[in-house]
Write a protein that holds these residues in place. Structure first.
Motif, mmCIF file in Angstrom:
data_model
loop_
_atom_site.group_PDB
_atom_site.id
_atom_site.type_symbol
_atom_site.label_atom_id
_atom_site.label_comp_id
_atom_site.label_asym_id
_atom_site.label_seq_id
_atom_site.Cartn_x
_atom_site.Cartn_y
_atom_site.Cartn_z
ATOM 1 N N VAL A 131 -4.384 -0.353 -0.996
ATOM 2 C CA VAL A 131 -4.656 -1.191 0.140
ATOM 3 C C VAL A 131 -3.349 -0.876 0.867
ATOM 4 O O VAL A 131 -2.261 -1.006 0.463
ATOM 5 N N LEU A 156 -2.980 -10.350 3.531
ATOM 6 C CA LEU A 156 -3.279 -11.597 2.213
ATOM 7 C C LEU A 156 -1.842 -11.344 1.719
ATOM 8 O O LEU A 156 -1.003 -10.307 1.452
ATOM 9 N N LYS A 158 0.157 -12.077 -1.883
ATOM 10 C CA LYS A 158 -0.353 -12.171 -3.292
ATOM 11 C C LYS A 158 0.935 -12.204 -3.967
ATOM 12 O O LYS A 158 2.105 -11.690 -3.652
ATOM 13 N N GLY A 165 -6.399 -14.399 -8.811
ATOM 14 C CA GLY A 165 -6.435 -15.066 -7.350
ATOM 15 C C GLY A 165 -5.375 -16.060 -7.177
ATOM 16 O O GLY A 165 -5.474 -16.595 -6.110
ATOM 17 N N MET A 168 -2.478 -16.766 -3.916
ATOM 18 C CA MET A 168 -3.037 -15.718 -2.884
ATOM 19 C C MET A 168 -3.372 -16.739 -1.685
ATOM 20 O O MET A 168 -3.873 -17.605 -1.878
ATOM 21 N N GLU A 200 -0.751 -7.394 1.532
ATOM 22 C CA GLU A 200 -1.735 -6.321 1.670
ATOM 23 C C GLU A 200 -2.707 -6.679 3.098
ATOM 24 O O GLU A 200 -2.832 -7.871 3.210
ATOM 25 N N LYS A 201 -3.165 -5.820 3.537
ATOM 26 C CA LYS A 201 -4.350 -5.808 4.364
ATOM 27 C C LYS A 201 -5.466 -6.539 3.674
ATOM 28 O O LYS A 201 -5.807 -6.688 2.510
ATOM 29 N N LEU A 203 -9.055 -7.324 2.810
ATOM 30 C CA LEU A 203 -10.361 -6.575 3.315
ATOM 31 C C LEU A 203 -11.525 -7.685 3.056
ATOM 32 O O LEU A 203 -11.337 -8.755 2.266
ATOM 33 N N HIS A 208 -15.960 -5.306 -5.888
ATOM 34 C CA HIS A 208 -14.929 -5.099 -6.962
ATOM 35 C C HIS A 208 -15.728 -4.189 -7.796
ATOM 36 O O HIS A 208 -16.479 -4.475 -8.541
ATOM 37 N N GLN A 232 -18.865 -12.844 -8.816
ATOM 38 C CA GLN A 232 -17.966 -13.857 -9.338
ATOM 39 C C GLN A 232 -17.690 -15.147 -8.529
ATOM 40 O O GLN A 232 -18.432 -15.219 -7.394
ATOM 41 N N HIS A 235 -13.264 -16.435 -9.245
ATOM 42 C CA HIS A 235 -12.414 -15.419 -10.079
ATOM 43 C C HIS A 235 -12.948 -15.511 -11.356
ATOM 44 O O HIS A 235 -12.359 -14.889 -12.229
ATOM 45 N N LEU A 277 -11.167 -2.204 -5.063
ATOM 46 C CA LEU A 277 -11.987 -2.774 -3.929
ATOM 47 C C LEU A 277 -12.383 -1.649 -3.495
ATOM 48 O O LEU A 277 -11.725 -0.777 -3.084
ATOM 49 N N GLU A 287 -5.470 -3.604 -9.157
ATOM 50 C CA GLU A 287 -4.487 -3.865 -10.556
ATOM 51 C C GLU A 287 -4.931 -3.125 -11.819
ATOM 52 O O GLU A 287 -6.030 -2.482 -11.577
ATOM 53 N N ILE A 436 -17.763 -9.156 -2.818
ATOM 54 C CA ILE A 436 -17.202 -10.313 -3.776
ATOM 55 C C ILE A 436 -17.857 -11.765 -3.049
ATOM 56 O O ILE A 436 -17.368 -12.657 -3.770
HETATM 57 C C1 MV4 Z 1 -8.050 -8.807 -2.382
HETATM 58 C C2 MV4 Z 1 -9.097 -9.267 -1.583
HETATM 59 C C3 MV4 Z 1 -9.070 -8.975 -0.098
HETATM 60 N N1 MV4 Z 1 -8.191 -8.043 0.275
HETATM 61 N N2 MV4 Z 1 -7.205 -7.984 -1.788
HETATM 62 C C4 MV4 Z 1 -8.594 -11.578 -6.128
HETATM 63 C C5 MV4 Z 1 -7.955 -11.440 -7.397
HETATM 64 C C6 MV4 Z 1 -7.349 -10.497 -7.495
HETATM 65 N N3 MV4 Z 1 -7.641 -10.024 -8.616
HETATM 66 C C7 MV4 Z 1 -7.764 -9.682 -6.284
HETATM 67 N N4 MV4 Z 1 -8.269 -10.605 -5.405
HETATM 68 C C8 MV4 Z 1 -8.808 -10.145 -4.298
HETATM 69 N N5 MV4 Z 1 -8.004 -9.149 -3.685
HETATM 70 C C9 MV4 Z 1 -7.170 -7.496 -0.766
HETATM 71 N N6 MV4 Z 1 -6.257 -6.721 -0.027
HETATM 72 C C10 MV4 Z 1 -10.103 -9.990 -2.009
HETATM 73 C C11 MV4 Z 1 -9.862 -10.666 -3.343
HETATM 74 C C12 MV4 Z 1 -10.841 -11.235 -4.097
HETATM 75 C C13 MV4 Z 1 -11.536 -11.066 -5.124
HETATM 76 C C14 MV4 Z 1 -11.435 -9.496 -5.622
HETATM 77 C C15 MV4 Z 1 -12.470 -9.340 -6.611
HETATM 78 C C16 MV4 Z 1 -13.339 -10.086 -7.185
HETATM 79 C C17 MV4 Z 1 -13.509 -11.241 -6.451
HETATM 80 C C18 MV4 Z 1 -12.782 -11.711 -5.572
HETATM 81 C C19 MV4 Z 1 -12.840 -12.980 -4.955
HETATM 82 C C20 MV4 Z 1 -12.045 -13.462 -3.866
HETATM 83 C C21 MV4 Z 1 -11.238 -12.523 -3.554
#
Ligand code: MV4
Length: 449
Positions: A131, A156, A158, A165, A168, A200-201, A203, A208, A232, A235, A277, A287, A436
């Motif tokens: 990202v 975002l 983090k 999450g 964040m 990060e930008k 999204l 996921h 989810q 989370h 993502l 991750e 998501i």
């Molecule tokens: C993000 C995102 C949108 N944009 N990163 C949530 C926990 C962590 N594992 C990463 N997460 C996210 N990162 C960017 N740049 C949105 C989430 C996110 C999410 C990701 C996967 C599954 C469910 C989620 C629910 C809310 C936010």
């Protein structure tokens, strides 16, 4: 091969590991808290050792007690399952120092991937798509404002030590940036003792999608395809499927080859998951998890590979049992996570199981440590069963899932079975059209009536 493996976990995953060991002719040692003396994994294991009181901190996370148990039982290796100590690099090192084999990745790989900034740096080096965002941690508001204006709002923030999450925040514009970064840092400091953050930008509606990978620790690596884990709540994954309804075979093969090469270059050992993502046809690495995951059975269903067996093989220094060319993706699998929770409020519902009947039949798998009369203790995670169905295609899997959920009887505690029954009747879910954001919206609509 090992003669004896200690299973440093509880519940369905302790049972899952026990089963793989047994099928390989390996004896098992269960460890358990006083609250789990009557647990299924304790009953089935060859030996069982009590390692402490109910609180996980004093039992399943109690490193000296677990090492002592392994030494007393003369276990050759330790399998950590998921959660608890499975991604604790220090524990992995201590296990190895005691000349016990750690059934997991090199502790250095666990440590590297546990730091999300370090993980992204590594992913970038390995050629994985990221990202857009800060190159490493952001150390000042000026730097953060600069990065954000380059990539465009919303962004975002983090936590480097985060995951799941926590810590964040979505930053909508420059005016709110300093305040939100301060909040994110404070939360991260309180939760992880580390206030390092990165940007990060943001999204807005991604899916996921995660790739299952495996390495032999010597540069041999395979990918086992993807799982779509977009559904989810707070989370916590609710339902997972493989393949993702959003990918075709060509995209899978292309992305799979990219992650396979990354894992090979890392000389990674054991099971891992690369999380991405996926939005507008593009993947963005976020991750890497350095453990076996709850949802691994959907991958087992579509590949026919026993992932725990592979973990044990590579830990023992054997090669992976399959080459990439031998891995065939066939059919469709869906997993429902069944929790002992009120299906409307999600508040935990522990207690005595007065009636238990698991569904069966062709292509129906239930991973659960429940039995008739079992008391679900209130101290641990509320996951009590995983229902995994397989079908020739997504529609067949869905029809079978509907049938299996209908057969499932768990009386006593409340469970999320009715939630899954409603979810799989939704036309958008049936069409596979979800991001998501979808499940939380669906739950809000349901709650509103
Ligand atoms: C993000 C995102 C949108 N944009 N990163 C949530 C926990 C962590 N594992 C990463 N997460 C996210 N990162 C960017 N740049 C949105 C989430 C996110 C999410 C990701 C996967 C599954 C469910 C989620 C629910 C809310 C936010």
């Amino acid at each position: 091969m090992f003669g004896k493996v200690l299973i440093a976990n509880r519940g369905e995953i302790a049972l899952r590991v026990h089963r793989a060991c047994r099928e390989m002719g390996i004896r098992t040692v269960a460890v358990h808290s006083t609250a789990d003396a009557d647990a299924m994994h304790v009953r089935l294991a060859d030996e069982a050792i009590c390692i402490g009181p109910p609180s996980a901190t004093d039992s399943y996370l109690n490193i000296p007690a677990i090492i002592s148990a392994a030494e007393i039982a003369q276990a050759d290796a330790i399998h950590p399952g998921y959660g608890f100590l499975s991604e604790n690099a220090r524990f992995a090192e201590i296990v190895e120092k005691h000349k016990i084999v750690w059934i997991g990745p090199d502790p250095e790989h666990i440590r590297k991937m546990g730091d999300k900034v370090e993980a992204k740096r590594t992913a970038a080096m390995l050629g994985l798509p990221l990202v857009p965002g800060s190159d490493g941690p952001v150390t000042s508001n000026e730097e953060a404002l600069q990065v954000a204006s380059e990539i465009g709002y919303p962004v975002l923030v983090k936590a480097a030590s985060g995951g799941g999450g926590r810590g964040m925040k979505v930053i909508p514009d420059a005016a709110s940036l300093p305040g939100l970064i301060a909040q994110a840092k404070a939360e991260a400091k309180a939760a992880f003792g580390d206030d390092t953050v990165y940007i990060e930008k943001y999204l807005s509606e991604p899916r996921h999608i995660e790739f299952q990978v495996f390495g032999d620790g010597k540069g041999g690596a395979v990918h086992m395809g993807e799982r779509d884990c977009s559904l989810q709540r707070r989370h916590q994954k609710v339902l997972e499927e493989a393949p993702s309804p959003a990918l075709n075979a060509e995209t899978r093969a292309e992305m799979g080859e990219i992650v396979r090469q990354a894992v090979a270059k890392l000389k990674y050992r054991g099971a891992g998951t690369m999380e991405f993502l996926y939005e507008d046809g593009k993947f963005y690495f976020i991750e890497m998890n350095t453990r076996l995951q709850v949802e691994h059975p959907v991958t087992e269903a579509v590949t026919g590979i026993d992932l725990v067996r592979e973990q044990i093989r590579v830990a023992a220094g054997l090669p992976l049992s399959v080459t990439q060319e031998q891995i065939r993706f066939e059919g469709h699998a869906i997993e429902c996570r069944i929790n002992a929770e009120d299906p409307a409020t999600f508040s935990p519902s522990p207690g005595r199981v007065t009636d238990f009947h698991a569904p069966g039949g062709l292509h129906v798998r239930v991973d659960s440590a429940l039995y008739d009369g079992y008391r679900i203790p209130p101290y641990y995670d509320s996951l009590i069963a995983k229902l995994i169905v397989y079908g020739a295609n997504r529609n067949d899997a869905l029809m079978r899932l509907r049938r299996a959920l209908e057969e499932f009887v768990i009386h006593g505690p409340k469970t999320t079975i009715p939630l899954h029954q409603a979810l799989i009747e939704d036309p958008e879910f049936i069409d596979g059209e979800y991001s998501i954001k979808w499940l939380e919206r669906w739950l809000a609509k349901r709650a509103a009536g």
